[in-house]
Design an enzyme around this catalytic site. Sequence first.
Site, PDB file in Angstrom:
ATOM      1  N   PHE A 108       0.827  -1.220   0.000  1.00 32.18           N
ATOM      2  CA  PHE A 108       0.000   0.000   0.000  1.00 32.18           C
ATOM      3  C   PHE A 108       0.852   1.257   0.000  1.00 32.18           C
ATOM      4  O   PHE A 108       0.367   2.329  -0.360  1.00 32.18           O
ATOM      5  CB  PHE A 108      -0.954  -0.008   1.211  1.00 32.18           C
ATOM      6  CG  PHE A 108      -0.362   0.553   2.472  1.00 32.18           C
ATOM      7  CD1 PHE A 108       0.458  -0.216   3.274  1.00 32.18           C
ATOM      8  CD2 PHE A 108      -0.618   1.861   2.852  1.00 32.18           C
ATOM      9  CE1 PHE A 108       1.018   0.299   4.436  1.00 32.18           C
ATOM     10  CE2 PHE A 108      -0.063   2.388   4.014  1.00 32.18           C
ATOM     11  CZ  PHE A 108       0.762   1.602   4.811  1.00 32.18           C
ATOM     12  N   LYS A 109       2.117   1.143   0.388  1.00 30.80           N
ATOM     13  CA  LYS A 109       2.977   2.342   0.441  1.00 30.80           C
ATOM     14  C   LYS A 109       3.128   2.987  -0.934  1.00 30.80           C
ATOM     15  O   LYS A 109       3.396   4.179  -1.036  1.00 30.80           O
ATOM     16  CB  LYS A 109       4.326   1.983   1.049  1.00 30.80           C
ATOM     17  CG  LYS A 109       4.197   1.620   2.525  1.00 30.80           C
ATOM     18  CD  LYS A 109       5.517   1.400   3.209  1.00 30.80           C
ATOM     19  CE  LYS A 109       5.353   1.281   4.712  1.00 30.80           C
ATOM     20  NZ  LYS A 109       4.804  -0.034   5.144  1.00 30.80           N
TER      21      LYS A 109
END
Length: 453
Positions: A108-109
Amino acid sequence: MKYKSTRGGVAGLGFTDALLMGLASDSGLLVPESIPDVTSQLDDLRHCSFVELAQRIVGMFVDDIDTATLNRLITEAYSTFDHPEVVGWHALDNVTVVELFHGPTLAFKDVALQLLGQLFQHVLALRNQRLNILGATSGDTGSAAIAGVRGQDNVDIFILYPKGRVSPLQELQMTSVPDRNVHCIEVDGTFDDCQRLMKETFADLDYKAKYQLGAVNSVNWARVLAQIVYYGYASLKAPAAAQFSVPTGNFGNVFAAYLAQRMGFPINKLIVATNENDILARFFATGEYALGQVHQTVSPAMDIQVASNFERFLYYYFDEDSERLNGFMSDFAATGRASLDVIPATELFAAVAINQQQTLAAMRDIKTRFGYVLDPHTAVGVAAAQQLCGAEEPILCIATAHPAKFPEAVEQATDTVPTHPSLDALSGLAQRKSSLDADLSAVKRFLAESVPA
Ligand SMILES: *Cc1c(COP(=O)(O)O)cnc(C)c1O
């Protein structure tokens, strides 16, 4: 929108200055001077695609980049995702998995760091300025930050990681990147050594200014801002007021959810799901924030005791009173613990710690019943949801990584080895890295010799 520091020593900063400052110069964290209210716009926002919603929300917090340029940077940032709506949506029973792992490094980063890369490139070119990013990683941050800025002219990126202690796949995701502005440094030490070396390098303010050092960890406000978008998006897609379960380490992800709720998106529950590193679960249950031992788990991106973004939450908890915040933080710095007079679990927040056995059991259960494979971080969130929600209650579980990034844990839980073509494509690529002792002067010398003149 202007930005101020939680500690009270910085105010009136524009967005682009906040982007480049990273950590506030008074050691606090930057927050917006006000929180926009979207309540009256919800019917309109409901019809936006992910990218359109990102343009609307990010635009509310940025007034020193013109709208057309900002919209273009946002479109570019999300063009690298391999899902048509950027965010995937997978319904199981009462649990819906919100997949945030469709970016270039499968975590998700990427949602935040792809945008940060675009913003850095634009702002630095405009100011005719260079930035040398120094970061430390235990796994996912390094590759996502590298993917955000690789190939850029005005940025070099230096990532410190502990030798032999990141997974071979995670190392390969960093060291196989051929661009000349990428520098991967394996340090003969632990992740804590890497983080300490990074902090000590930043603490030398003359050195920091001389070599134009910048940060990409989640203390950077722009990372939180980018993450608000998917909470708004998912809450508007949900049939009723949304409940989210968020696998939590540094509290950056769930803090973005909190801001989305404060902005007026229909959200009424946030579950802070931790692994055995349970400082936050203990805080929400008791009001005491007390340092514990760091445990190594199957969800290593959450093996964190001191959650750097927690300061932002406390600041709002203290009604934006820097003095009360400073008191709490200095107690914590001096003794490793600080407490509130009241128990902070609220209508909005619940927190729970999930152990390794429960994590692996959730992976096995979801695979058996639905044929769907969770990564071990997402599984912490799903197990937390199963524990705190009724079987009929709809809950959105944030999926923070693709299971193929953590094949050992997935195999242990489900007897299957997950794969992904972009990870398969890495095998056999040439690797490029430097090795250093866990020594501050060695790191500083390496940077000084490697940054372009
Ligand atoms: C970084 C990370 C987390 C933790 O997110 P925070 O914002 O630090 O709370 C959880 N899962 C994965 C896979 C991560 O990479």
